[in-house]
Design an enzyme around this catalytic site. Structure first.
Site, PDB file in Angstrom:
ATOM      1  N   GLU A  22      -1.278   5.382  -5.955  1.00 11.56           N
ATOM      2  CA  GLU A  22      -2.812   5.545  -6.504  1.00 11.56           C
ATOM      3  C   GLU A  22      -2.979   6.637  -7.356  1.00 11.56           C
ATOM      4  O   GLU A  22      -4.074   6.638  -8.245  1.00 11.56           O
ATOM      5  CB  GLU A  22      -3.747   5.196  -5.272  1.00 11.56           C
ATOM      6  N   ASP A  60      -1.325  21.710 -47.812  1.00  9.26           N
ATOM      7  CA  ASP A  60      -0.405  21.712 -46.460  1.00  9.26           C
ATOM      8  C   ASP A  60      -0.609  20.409 -45.593  1.00  9.26           C
ATOM      9  O   ASP A  60       0.085  20.167 -44.863  1.00  9.26           O
ATOM     10  CB  ASP A  60      -0.549  23.018 -45.967  1.00  9.26           C
ATOM     11  N   ASP A  85      -1.600  26.446 -43.926  1.00  9.91           N
ATOM     12  CA  ASP A  85      -3.196  26.880 -44.301  1.00  9.91           C
ATOM     13  C   ASP A  85      -4.027  26.456 -45.276  1.00  9.91           C
ATOM     14  O   ASP A  85      -4.988  26.200 -45.348  1.00  9.91           O
ATOM     15  CB  ASP A  85      -3.160  28.430 -43.881  1.00  9.91           C
ATOM     16  N   ILE A 135       2.377   1.878  -3.840  1.00 11.62           N
ATOM     17  CA  ILE A 135       1.521   2.121  -4.894  1.00 11.62           C
ATOM     18  C   ILE A 135       0.983   3.561  -5.097  1.00 11.62           C
ATOM     19  O   ILE A 135       0.426   4.057  -4.031  1.00 11.62           O
ATOM     20  CB  ILE A 135       0.377   1.300  -4.834  1.00 11.62           C
ATOM     21  N   VAL A 144       0.825  -1.114  -0.168  1.00 11.76           N
ATOM     22  CA  VAL A 144      -0.081  -0.032   0.104  1.00 11.76           C
ATOM     23  C   VAL A 144       0.852   1.268   0.119  1.00 11.76           C
ATOM     24  O   VAL A 144       0.565   2.181  -0.666  1.00 11.76           O
ATOM     25  CB  VAL A 144      -0.899  -0.171   1.060  1.00 11.76           C
ATOM     26  N   ALA A 145       1.924   1.069   0.812  1.00  8.16           N
ATOM     27  CA  ALA A 145       2.894   2.258   0.666  1.00  8.16           C
ATOM     28  C   ALA A 145       3.351   2.656  -0.683  1.00  8.16           C
ATOM     29  O   ALA A 145       3.497   3.816  -1.185  1.00  8.16           O
ATOM     30  CB  ALA A 145       4.133   2.121   1.784  1.00  8.16           C
ATOM     31  N   ASN A 194      -2.072   8.329   0.806  1.00  7.71           N
ATOM     32  CA  ASN A 194      -1.887   8.140  -0.582  1.00  7.71           C
ATOM     33  C   ASN A 194      -2.928   8.971  -1.313  1.00  7.71           C
ATOM     34  O   ASN A 194      -2.880   9.453  -2.395  1.00  7.71           O
ATOM     35  CB  ASN A 194      -1.578   6.888  -1.092  1.00  7.71           C
ATOM     36  N   ASP A 224      -2.386  13.235   0.185  1.00  7.39           N
ATOM     37  CA  ASP A 224      -1.406  13.532  -0.899  1.00  7.39           C
ATOM     38  C   ASP A 224      -2.189  13.898  -2.532  1.00  7.39           C
ATOM     39  O   ASP A 224      -1.394  14.679  -3.043  1.00  7.39           O
ATOM     40  CB  ASP A 224      -0.687  12.304  -1.275  1.00  7.39           C
ATOM     41  N   ASP A 244       4.528  30.045 -41.469  1.00  9.67           N
ATOM     42  CA  ASP A 244       4.347  30.941 -42.620  1.00  9.67           C
ATOM     43  C   ASP A 244       4.531  32.258 -42.299  1.00  9.67           C
ATOM     44  O   ASP A 244       4.694  32.715 -41.273  1.00  9.67           O
ATOM     45  CB  ASP A 244       2.880  30.695 -43.034  1.00  9.67           C
TER      46      ASP A 244
END
Ligand code: ATP
Length: 868
Positions: free
Chosen positions: A284, A615, A611, A282, A279-280, A705, A709, A326
Site C-alpha cells: 500500500e 537554443d 541560453d 499489496i 492484504v499481505a 504494511n 513499514d 556551453d
C-alpha cells in the site's frame, strides 16, 4: 476613439499618467488593485475531495475493500473495521501527499517564473512578469517572452514570433512608428507586441496597455488547463508493476482459497485466508513513498542550485551519459578582462595602451560605441564581452556614456550568435560612421581595407597573414578575440545586413575569461561517472580548445570541430567520428540539434545546456534540457527541464549525483517494502499448503504494511547520498526498476525473514493457535523494522553508522514502541487479536526478529566493506 497603435508616445504617456521615468510606486499599487496580477486564470484545480475519491480508484485498494467486505460478512468485524479505517487513513494520507507534492512543484515553478525588466520611479529593475501592471515601461530583447500586451515606443530591429496568437510561424518585424489606420488585424499591428509571443531578434521599449486576462491571448485562452506533470518513467513502471501484481494476487488468492477448501476448511475460513494473502501482498505504501522521495529530492536539488521543472529529469539525470555544455559562463566565469590589443601590426598589453596615440584611442572609442554595456556608474550592466570593453575604457580614463552622448547612435544591427557580428551607425564628427565588431573569421571575409599609422590602404595578403597569426597566438592562450572594423557610411541612415561589407580593418581586442575554479574537478567527476563531457560553443576553435584542454574536456586523441566542418560531414561520417569529438566551436544552434540527435541515435541519454533564444529547440530535443538561470533567456528557461540558478557546470554534476542517489534510495525503499511483503506472502502460502492455521489476521498485515513499514521506507528515501554514486556507470534507461539482482535480493531476504517468522509461529503453535499467530505477526513486524537498516545501502551499519540517517533510528523506535504497546497493553491486544505473552516470549520475538538482520549485516560486511 484612437486605438493604441494610432497614438503617439506623448499621447500614451498622458493616457497612463507616466513619464519616461515609468510608473511611480503609488501608481503601480493602484493599477495592481484595479487590474490584478498579470496572469492567465488557470483551469479549476482538482479539489481535495476529488483527489481523495481518486485514491480509491486503485485496483489494489479495490481488492482491499473487497477483503474488508468479506471480513465483515464472515463475522470478522474488528478486522473489517480496521481495514476500512486503514483504507480511509491511507486515502487521507494519499490526498495530503498529492497536495503537498503539487505545492512543492508549484513552489519550484515560482522559482523559475519568467522575469521582465521594467522602468519604475526612474529605475531599471527586474520583476516577476506576473507583477507587471498597465502603464509599465518594459524593456524587451531577443529571448524574452512578452509578459503583456504593449505598445512599442522605441525599437531596434525588433522581431517577434506571434505564433501562439496568430498561428504565423515566421517572426514579424516590429516598428515604433504610429500606424494611421482604424481597423487592423493583430498580425498587422506592427507597433504592438502581444503577451506570450517570443522576442526573436533585436530589442525595444514598450508601454504595457493590457495585462492578464484582458490581453489578446487572455481573450482566446478558454481557461488554460494547467498542463499536468506527466508521470515519470519510474512512476509508469510502478503503475504497471501494480497492475501485474493485482492479477498475480487474484490468481494466488484463488489458489489458496481452493487449497483450503481442499483441506476441508469452511468457505468462511478459506476466504479469510485469501483475504490475509491479498492484504499481505499489496504494498500500500509504495506509490506515496516514491512521490515523497521524489519531492524531497527536488527540494534538495533546488537548494543545490538546480531547479527541476519536469519531474522526469530527476530520474533521467541518473542515466545521462553525455553532457553537452556551453563554454562561456558555464565552464568559464563569464568575467572577461581585456588582456591585449593588436593594432597597426603591434600587440600591446592592456596596461600599455596609450590614448594619445590616435589609432589606439580610436580603437577604444569604437569599442565603446559598438557596445551596449555600462560600467562607468559603478555597476556593470550588460553582456560580459562588452563589459570588458567598457571596463577597459574606464580604466584608461574614458567614460563610455560621455563618448556615446558625443557620438549619437543612429541605427544598429544587434549582436546575434548566428552572425557573430554587431554593427552600429554613429554620428562621428558629423560623419556617419559604421562600426562593426565580431568574430575575426566572419569579419575578415568582409574587409577590403586596413587602417595604419600612414592612413587607409587596401588590405593585402601579408596584412591578413599577420592578423591571422596574431589571432592564432591569442586564441591559443585561451583568449577571446574580437575584431573591429569601420566604414564611412554618410549615405546611410538605416543599417541592413548587406551593409556589413567593404570594411576598413582597425584592430583586435582580446580578452580572458578564466575557467571556473571548480570546472576541472567537475569534469574529472563527470568522466569518472562514465559521462562524456562535450563543449559546444560559439567561440573560436582555438580559444575553445585551449580552455577545453585546461579543464580536461579535450584529452589526447580527442578532436575539436568547427560548425562548417560539421556541416561537411555526412550523417554516416558523423556517426563514425562523433565518439572522438569533444569540442564543437563556432556552432549555430541548429548544429546543436544535430549533435544531440546523433548521440541519442547511438543510444545515449543526452543533457544539453543552452541560453539563447535559438537554443529552445535543442533544449527540447535533449533528454534533459538545461537552461541558465542568470544569463539564460526566458525562452530557453521555458523550454528546459532543469534550470541552473548559478549557471555553473559543476552544478550539473552535483545534480547527476543527487539524481542517482534519489534513484538508489527509491530502489532501496522498494526493496524494503517488497521483501517484507514477500515474507508475509510466503508465510501465508506455506501455512495454506501445509494446512496450518492462519499465521496472521488481515489487520496485522495492514498494521505492518501501512504503519510500521511506511516509516522506515521514508527514512530509506531520505538516506543522505554519497559521491560514491559518481563512481558507477550511468544507469541504462531501459533497465527495469526490478533488475535481476534486486529481485534476487528481495527473494532471498524475504525468504530469510520467513524462516524466522515460521520458527516463531511453530513455537507459538505449541501452546495455542492464538499465540502462534501473535508470534508470527510480531516477528514479521519487528523483523521488517530491523530490515529497514539493511535496506539503507549496500554497506553494513558498521560502515554507515546509525547517526548518518537519524530518521531510520526514529522509524525503528516508533515502530517497535507501537508493536510493544499492542503486545503488552491488553486493550490494544484485543483489538489486534493478539494473545497475551510473557517476557520470555517477548524476548524470543525480539531475538528471532533480529537474527535475519544479523545475518544480512554480516554478509554485507564481508561482501562490501571488508574488501575496501
Ligand atoms: P557559448 O556560451 O555557447 O560557449 P559564446 O558565448 O562563446 O558561446 P557567442 O556569444 O555566440 O559564443 O559568441 C560567438 C563569437 O561571437 C565570439 O567568439 C566572438 O567572436 C563574437 N562575439 C561575442 N560577443 C559579441 C558581441 N557582443 N559583439 C560582437 N561579437 C561578439
Amino acid at each position: 476613439m484612437k486605438k493604441f497603435f494610432n497614438q503617439s508616445t506623448k499621447e500614451l504617456f498622458d493616457e497612463f499618467g507616466i513619464t519616461e521615468e515609468g510608473l511611480s510606486s503609488a501608481q503601480v499599487k493602484e493599477n495592481m488593485e484595479k487590474y490584478g496580477l498579470n496572469q492567465l486564470e488557470e483551469g479549476e484545480k482538482e479539489s481535495a475531495f476529488s483527489i481523495f475519491i481518486s485514491q480509491f480508484k486503485d485496483v489494489l485498494v479495490i481488492i482491499l475493500i473487497i477483503a474488508g467486505f468479506i471480513s465483515m460478512f464472515t463475522g470478522n468485524f474488528e478486522s473489517s473495521i480496521v481495514i476500512f479505517v486503514v483504507i480511509t487513513m491511507n486515502a487521507i494520507l494519499g490526498t495530503v501527499q498529492h497536495i503537498r507534492a503539487e505545492s512543492s512543484l508549484e513552489s519550484l515553478k515560482n522559482l523559475s517564473s519568467p522575469k521582465t525588466r521594467v522602468i519604475r520611479d526612474g529605475e531599471k529593475m527586474e520583476i516577476s512578469s506576473k507583477n507587471v501592471v498597465v502603464g509599465d515601461i518594459i524593456h524587451l530583447e531577443a529571448g524574452d517572452i512578452v509578459p503583456a500586451d504593449a505598445r512599442i515606443i522605441e525599437c531596434f530591429s525588433l522581431k517577434a514570433n506571434e505564433s501562439s496568437l496568430t498561428g504565423e510561424s515566421e517572426s514579424i518585424e516590429k516598428t515604433d512608428e504610429i500606424i494611421d489606420k482604424t481597423d487592423l488585424p493583430l498580425g498587422d499591428q506592427k507597433n504592438m507586441i502581444f503577451s506570450g509571443s517570443l522576442v526573436t531578434y533585436g530589442r525595444g521599449t514598450a508601454i504595457v496597455v493590457k495585462t492578464g486576462m484582458n490581453t489578446e491571448i487572455g481573450k482566446i485562452a478558454t481557461l488554460m488547463k494547467e498542463t499536468k506533470e506527466n508521470l515519470t518513467p519510474l512512476q509508469i513502471s510502478l503503475d504497471n508493476f501494480g497492475r501485474n501484481l493485482s492479477i498475480s494476487i487474484l490468481v494466488l488468492c484463488a489458489f489458496v482459497f481452493g487449497t483450503n477448501i481442499f483441506h476441508g476448511l469452511t468457505v468462511v475460513e478459506s476466504l479469510l485466508f485469501a483475504v490475509a494473502l491479498a492484504v499481505a501482498a499489496i504494498p500500500e505504501a509504495l506509490n506515496p513513498i516514491v512521490t515523497i522521495v521524489l519531492a524531497i529530492g527536488t527540494q534538495k536539488m533546488s537548494k543545490e542550485n538546480a531547479i527541476i521543472k519536469k519531474l522526469k529529469a530527476v530520474e533521467g539525470l541518473g542515466s545521462v551519459s553525455i553532457i553537452c555544455s556551453d563554454k562561456t559562463g558555464t565552464l568559464t566565469q563569464n568575467k572577461m578582462t581585456v588582456k591585449k590589443i593588436y593594432i597597426d601590426e603591434k600587440v600591446i598589453n592592456s596596461e600599455d595602451i596609450d590614448l594619445n596615440n590616435n589609432l589606439q584611442g580610436s580603437l577604444i572609442k569604437f569599442s565603446c560605441l559598438c557596445s551596449d554595456a555600462i560600467s562607468s556608474n559603478g555597476s556593470e550592466i550588460g553582456d560580459p564581452t562588452e563589459t570588458a570593453l567598457t571596463n577597459l575604457a574606464n580604466k584608461l580614463g574614458m567614460k563610455e556614456t560621455e563618448i556615446r552622448n558625443n557620438h549619437k547612435r543612429l541605427a544598429e544591427i544587434p549582436f546575434d550568435s548566428d552572425r557573430k557580428l554587431m554593427s552600429v551607425l554613429c554620428d562621428v564628427d558629423n560623419r556617419n560612421l559604421m562600426i562593426t565588431k565580431g568574430a575575426l573569421d566572419v569579419i575578415l571575409r568582409r574587409t577590403k581595407y586596413i587602417l595604419t599609422s600612414e592612413g587607409i590602404r587596401k588590405i593585402n595578403s601579408s596584412d591578413i597573414k599577420n592578423i591571422e597569426n596574431t589571432n592564432f597566438k591569442m586564441s591559443n592562450n585561451g583568449l577571446r578575440v574580437l575584431a573591429f572594423v569601420v566604414k564611412e557610411a554618410n549615405k546611410l541612415t538605416q543599417l541592413n545586413y548587406e551593409d556589413e561589407n567593404d570594411f576598413i580593418f582597425v584592430g583586435l581586442i582580446s580578452m580572458i575569461d578564466p575557467p571556473r575554479p571548480e570546472s576541472k574537478q567537475a569534469v574529472a567527476d563527470c568522466i569518472k561517472a562514465g559521462i562524456k563531457p562535450i563543449m559546444i560553443t560559439g567561440d573560436h576553435k582555438i580559444t575553445a580548445s585551449a580552455i577545453a584542454r585546461e579543464i580536461g574536456i579535450l584529452r589526447d586523441g580527442d578532436k575539436a570541430l568547427e560548425g562548417i566542418e560539421l556541416e561537411k560531414l555526412s550523417d554516416e561520417e558523423f556517426e563514425k567520428e562523433i565518439e572522438h569529438i569533444s569540442v564543437y566551436a563556432r556552432v549555430s544552434p541548429s548544429d546543436k540539434i544535430r549533435i544531440v540527435s546523433m548521440w541519442q541515435k547511438k543510444g545515449n541519454i543526452c543533457a544539453m545546456t543552452g541560453d539563447g533564444v535559438n537554443d529552445a529547440p535543442a533544449l527540447k530535443k535533449a533528454d534533459i534540457g538545461i537552461a541558465m538561470g542568470i544569463t539564460g533567456t526566458e525562452v530557453s528557461k521555458d523550454a528546459a527541464s532543469m534550470i541552473l540558478t548559478d549557471d555553473n557546470f559543476s552544478t550539473i554534476i552535483k545534480a547527476v549525483a543527487t539524481g542517482r542517489n534519489i534513484y538508489a534510495n527509491i530502489k532501496n525503499s522498494i526493496k524494503f517494502l517488497l521483501s517484507g511483503n514477500l515474507a508475509g506472502i510466503i508465510s501465508v502460502f506455506y501455512a495454506s499448503i501445509l494446512n496450518l492455521p492462519m499465521p496472521f489476521a488481515p489487520v496485522h498485515l495492514l498494521f505492518i504494511n501501512l504503519v510500521t513499514d511506511s516509516l522506515p521506507a521514508i527514512a530509506i528515501g531520505m538516506e543522505p547520498g554519497s559521491n560514491k554514486v559518481l563512481e558507477e556507470k550511468p544507469r541504462d534507461i531501459n533497465e527495469p526498476i526490478l533488475t535481476k539482482e534486486l529481485s534476487t535480493k528481495i527473494l532471498l531476504e524475504g525468504l530469510l525473514i520467513t524462516i524466522f517468522v515460521l520458527i516463531g509461529f511453530y513455537k507459538g503453535l505449541e501452546i495455542s493457535k492464538e499465540l502462534g499467530m501473535t508470534m508470527a505477526f510480531s516477528i514479521l513486524c519487528l523483523a521488517r523494522l530491523f530490515h529497514g537498516f539493511n535496506c539503507r545501502s549496500n554497506s553494513s551499519i558498521i560502515k554507515l553508522g546509525l547517526r548518518s540517517n537519524i530518521f531510520s533510528v526514529f522509524a525503528f523506535i516508533i515502530g517497535t514502541f507501537l508493536l510493544t504497546l499492542i503486545l503488552l497493553v491488553p486493550a490494544f491486544g484485543k483489538f489486534f487479536e493478539t494473545a497475551p505473552i510473557n517476557l520470555e516470549q517477548l524476548g524470543m520475538i525480539y531475538l528471532l526478529a533480529f537474527v535475519p538482520t544479523l545475518i544480512i549485516q554480516i554478509i554485507k560486511f564481508i561482501r562490501y566493506d571488508l574488501k575496501k
